[in-house]
Design a protein around this motif. Structure first.
Motif, PDB file in Angstrom:
ATOM      1  N   GLY A  31       8.713  10.734  -7.951  1.00 34.54           N
ATOM      2  CA  GLY A  31       9.224  11.485  -6.803  1.00 34.54           C
ATOM      3  C   GLY A  31       8.146  12.363  -6.218  1.00 34.54           C
ATOM      4  O   GLY A  31       7.372  12.969  -6.950  1.00 34.54           O
ATOM      5  N   VAL A  32       8.069  12.392  -4.910  1.00 37.09           N
ATOM      6  CA  VAL A  32       7.065  13.195  -4.223  1.00 37.09           C
ATOM      7  C   VAL A  32       7.726  14.033  -3.133  1.00 37.09           C
ATOM      8  O   VAL A  32       8.779  13.688  -2.626  1.00 37.09           O
ATOM      9  N   TYR A  33       7.086  15.134  -2.804  1.00 39.74           N
ATOM     10  CA  TYR A  33       7.580  16.017  -1.759  1.00 39.74           C
ATOM     11  C   TYR A  33       6.744  15.907  -0.491  1.00 39.74           C
ATOM     12  O   TYR A  33       7.237  16.127   0.604  1.00 39.74           O
ATOM     13  N   ILE A  34       5.465  15.622  -0.643  1.00 40.74           N
ATOM     14  CA  ILE A  34       4.552  15.527   0.490  1.00 40.74           C
ATOM     15  C   ILE A  34       3.774  14.222   0.372  1.00 40.74           C
ATOM     16  O   ILE A  34       3.206  13.934  -0.681  1.00 40.74           O
ATOM     17  N   VAL A  35       3.760  13.451   1.445  1.00 40.69           N
ATOM     18  CA  VAL A  35       3.001  12.200   1.470  1.00 40.69           C
ATOM     19  C   VAL A  35       2.037  12.240   2.643  1.00 40.69           C
ATOM     20  O   VAL A  35       2.431  12.504   3.772  1.00 40.69           O
ATOM     21  N   VAL A  36       0.774  11.990   2.353  1.00 34.81           N
ATOM     22  CA  VAL A  36      -0.250  11.834   3.382  1.00 34.81           C
ATOM     23  C   VAL A  36      -0.725  10.398   3.251  1.00 34.81           C
ATOM     24  O   VAL A  36      -1.159   9.994   2.175  1.00 34.81           O
ATOM     25  N   ALA A  37      -0.606   9.626   4.326  1.00 31.81           N
ATOM     26  CA  ALA A  37      -0.912   8.206   4.209  1.00 31.81           C
ATOM     27  C   ALA A  37      -1.568   7.666   5.457  1.00 31.81           C
ATOM     28  O   ALA A  37      -1.279   8.108   6.567  1.00 31.81           O
ATOM     29  N   LYS A  38      -2.423   6.687   5.254  1.00 28.37           N
ATOM     30  CA  LYS A  38      -2.936   5.925   6.381  1.00 28.37           C
ATOM     31  C   LYS A  38      -1.832   4.955   6.776  1.00 28.37           C
ATOM     32  O   LYS A  38      -1.077   4.482   5.926  1.00 28.37           O
ATOM     33  N   PRO A  39      -1.700   4.646   8.055  1.00 30.36           N
ATOM     34  CA  PRO A  39      -0.586   3.812   8.515  1.00 30.36           C
ATOM     35  C   PRO A  39      -0.465   2.467   7.809  1.00 30.36           C
ATOM     36  O   PRO A  39       0.626   2.059   7.416  1.00 30.36           O
ATOM     37  N   GLY A  40      -1.577   1.785   7.625  1.00 31.98           N
ATOM     38  CA  GLY A  40      -1.523   0.466   6.978  1.00 31.98           C
ATOM     39  C   GLY A  40      -1.008   0.537   5.553  1.00 31.98           C
ATOM     40  O   GLY A  40      -0.188  -0.290   5.134  1.00 31.98           O
ATOM     41  N   ARG A  41      -1.480   1.508   4.786  1.00 27.04           N
ATOM     42  CA  ARG A  41      -1.045   1.646   3.397  1.00 27.04           C
ATOM     43  C   ARG A  41       0.435   2.026   3.338  1.00 27.04           C
ATOM     44  O   ARG A  41       1.195   1.497   2.538  1.00 27.04           O
ATOM     45  N   LEU A  42       0.867   2.915   4.222  1.00 31.75           N
ATOM     46  CA  LEU A  42       2.273   3.312   4.238  1.00 31.75           C
ATOM     47  C   LEU A  42       3.168   2.126   4.587  1.00 31.75           C
ATOM     48  O   LEU A  42       4.172   1.885   3.908  1.00 31.75           O
ATOM     49  N   LYS A  43       2.796   1.350   5.598  1.00 34.92           N
ATOM     50  CA  LYS A  43       3.580   0.165   5.972  1.00 34.92           C
ATOM     51  C   LYS A  43       3.659  -0.820   4.814  1.00 34.92           C
ATOM     52  O   LYS A  43       4.707  -1.408   4.557  1.00 34.92           O
ATOM     53  N   TYR A  44       2.550  -1.005   4.112  1.00 41.39           N
ATOM     54  CA  TYR A  44       2.521  -1.926   2.972  1.00 41.39           C
ATOM     55  C   TYR A  44       3.466  -1.461   1.866  1.00 41.39           C
ATOM     56  O   TYR A  44       4.242  -2.244   1.337  1.00 41.39           O
ATOM     57  N   MET A  45       3.398  -0.168   1.540  1.00 41.55           N
ATOM     58  CA  MET A  45       4.259   0.368   0.484  1.00 41.55           C
ATOM     59  C   MET A  45       5.730   0.270   0.876  1.00 41.55           C
ATOM     60  O   MET A  45       6.583  -0.031   0.039  1.00 41.55           O
ATOM     61  N   LEU A  46       6.035   0.507   2.133  1.00 46.05           N
ATOM     62  CA  LEU A  46       7.414   0.391   2.608  1.00 46.05           C
ATOM     63  C   LEU A  46       7.874  -1.068   2.570  1.00 46.05           C
ATOM     64  O   LEU A  46       9.004  -1.356   2.156  1.00 46.05           O
ATOM     65  N   ALA A  47       7.014  -1.989   2.988  1.00 46.36           N
ATOM     66  CA  ALA A  47       7.362  -3.411   2.987  1.00 46.36           C
ATOM     67  C   ALA A  47       7.631  -3.918   1.575  1.00 46.36           C
ATOM     68  O   ALA A  47       8.524  -4.753   1.367  1.00 46.36           O
ATOM     69  N   LYS A  48       6.882  -3.408   0.600  1.00 52.09           N
ATOM     70  CA  LYS A  48       7.072  -3.809  -0.802  1.00 52.09           C
ATOM     71  C   LYS A  48       8.268  -3.102  -1.447  1.00 52.09           C
ATOM     72  O   LYS A  48       8.596  -3.367  -2.591  1.00 52.09           O
ATOM     73  N   LYS A  49       8.865  -2.179  -0.687  1.00 53.59           N
ATOM     74  CA  LYS A  49      10.008  -1.393  -1.162  1.00 53.59           C
ATOM     75  C   LYS A  49       9.647  -0.536  -2.380  1.00 53.59           C
ATOM     76  O   LYS A  49      10.465  -0.279  -3.244  1.00 53.59           O
ATOM     77  N   TRP A  50       8.394  -0.104  -2.434  1.00 49.34           N
ATOM     78  CA  TRP A  50       7.957   0.796  -3.491  1.00 49.34           C
ATOM     79  C   TRP A  50       8.337   2.226  -3.161  1.00 49.34           C
ATOM     80  O   TRP A  50       8.298   3.101  -4.008  1.00 49.34           O
ATOM     81  N   MET A  51       8.670   2.454  -1.897  1.00 46.68           N
ATOM     82  CA  MET A  51       9.155   3.761  -1.465  1.00 46.68           C
ATOM     83  C   MET A  51       9.965   3.558  -0.198  1.00 46.68           C
ATOM     84  O   MET A  51       9.948   2.483   0.386  1.00 46.68           O
TER      85      MET A  51
END
Length: 68
Positions: A31-51
């Motif tokens: 669990g995290v409270y603050i996420v700083v992400a580059k767009p590509g990495r965030l999209k990838y993590m969302l697509a994999k349903k890791w978050m």
């Protein structure tokens, strides 16, 4: 002093390219409270349903920052 204790419990995460994803995934699982992400990495993590962004309260992009 109580505000310092609260800060110790915040769990931030920085998603960036070129860094092994396993440790990043483990942080997300806790669990995290603050996420700083580059767009590509965030999209990838969302697509994999890791978050997900179900409980996301604020989203700020570089485009938002440039407009101000």
């Amino acid at each position: 002093m109580s505000s310092l204790r609260a800060c110790k419990t915040l769990r931030p995460l920085m998603y960036i390219d070129g860094v092994d994803m396993k440790p990043q995934i483990e942080v997300v699982k806790k669990g995290v409270y603050i996420v700083v992400a580059k767009p590509g990495r965030l999209k990838y993590m969302l697509a994999k349903k890791w978050m997900n962004l179900e409980n996301c309260r604020v989203n700020c992009s570089r485009k938002d920052a440039q407009q101000k």
